[in-house]
Write an enzyme that holds these catalytic residues in place. Sequence first.
Site, PDB file in Angstrom:
ATOM      1  N   TYR A  55       0.860  -1.188   0.000  1.00 39.52           N
ATOM      2  CA  TYR A  55       0.000   0.000   0.000  1.00 39.52           C
ATOM      3  C   TYR A  55       0.896   1.237   0.000  1.00 39.52           C
ATOM      4  CZ  TYR A  55      -3.910  -3.031   1.453  1.00 39.52           C
ATOM      5  OH  TYR A  55      -4.875  -4.012   1.546  1.00 39.52           O
ATOM      6  N   LEU A 198     -17.740  -1.357   2.765  1.00 38.68           N
ATOM      7  CA  LEU A 198     -18.528  -0.366   2.027  1.00 38.68           C
ATOM      8  C   LEU A 198     -18.628  -0.699   0.548  1.00 38.68           C
ATOM      9  CD1 LEU A 198     -17.585   3.070   3.647  1.00 38.68           C
ATOM     10  CD2 LEU A 198     -19.233   1.339   4.363  1.00 38.68           C
TER      11      LEU A 198
END
Length: 310
Positions: A55, A198
């Site tokens: 990341y 989400l």
Amino acid sequence: MIDRAILGKTELSVSRLGFGAAPIGFLETEQSQVAKLLGFFLDHGVNLIDTAACYAGSEQAIGRAIAGRRDDAILVTKAGHASGLDTPDFDPKTIEASIDRSLERLQTDHVDVVLLHSCELDVLKRGDALGAAVKAREAGKTRFVGYSGDNQAAAYAAGLPDVAVVETSVNICDQHNIAEVLPACAEHDVGVIAKRPLANAAWKKPDQQRGGYADYAAPYRERLGKMKVKPMDLGYSGHVELEWPEIALKFTLAIPGVHTAIVGTTHQTNAEANLAAVEKNPLREQAVQRLRQAFDRAQEDAGEPWPGLQ
């Protein structure tokens, strides 16, 4: 303060809402903003911080942001992808070097959990990648090891004696792992971190997504469209942009066996909304079942299984 749960056999007490650090890396978030975000979360009892070696920049940003608050956080990172190292993906030397590099970036002498980062089933069965993570655990570099991924590989990982945590996709558009992975985790008392709760904001139009997330969210958006369900069908007023995030997060946390759900964001307003959603009453069982049925019906209409999205 936010509710907590015991993360399976690790006995770690984790907040039901966790912070996923992919966006702060991939969207190149300013360090001051990262510090503000993490400070807000830690101040409100959100203690689980999830990141990965690949990341871009997130481990370094986290290390700087919580340098004085390491004891307030449960740090989870992932290893396996070479990400600048000279050895192949999931080679034991890659795992070892990646963990050492993560500790340096995160400015700590240990992390709480190291996860193998979505390797294929054959890599898990070979055993040497997991063995390298176990070696790091035995050296005190991590307290627990586990696996991040989906489908058959995640279910297989849950049955391995050394795997204490599984991170897997559980959301309104990605429900396959509820039946495929979570029962195996429950059987072996493996802690479950739900990723992408989400659903990559599947209700948003592509031009509302930032960076590469427009393409990344495409299969989620396609599935939600085929499910043909809206907030009003679930007892909400119908304000899509405000209500879908709350519905989605509460759906994931309503699934039995999920201990915590990690949400990535770069803005404190979103962090505040997510925290408020978790602190509200749970999603009604009727709404949970409506979403489960909508997924099953759409999958059947598609004429093919909808496996966990990679």
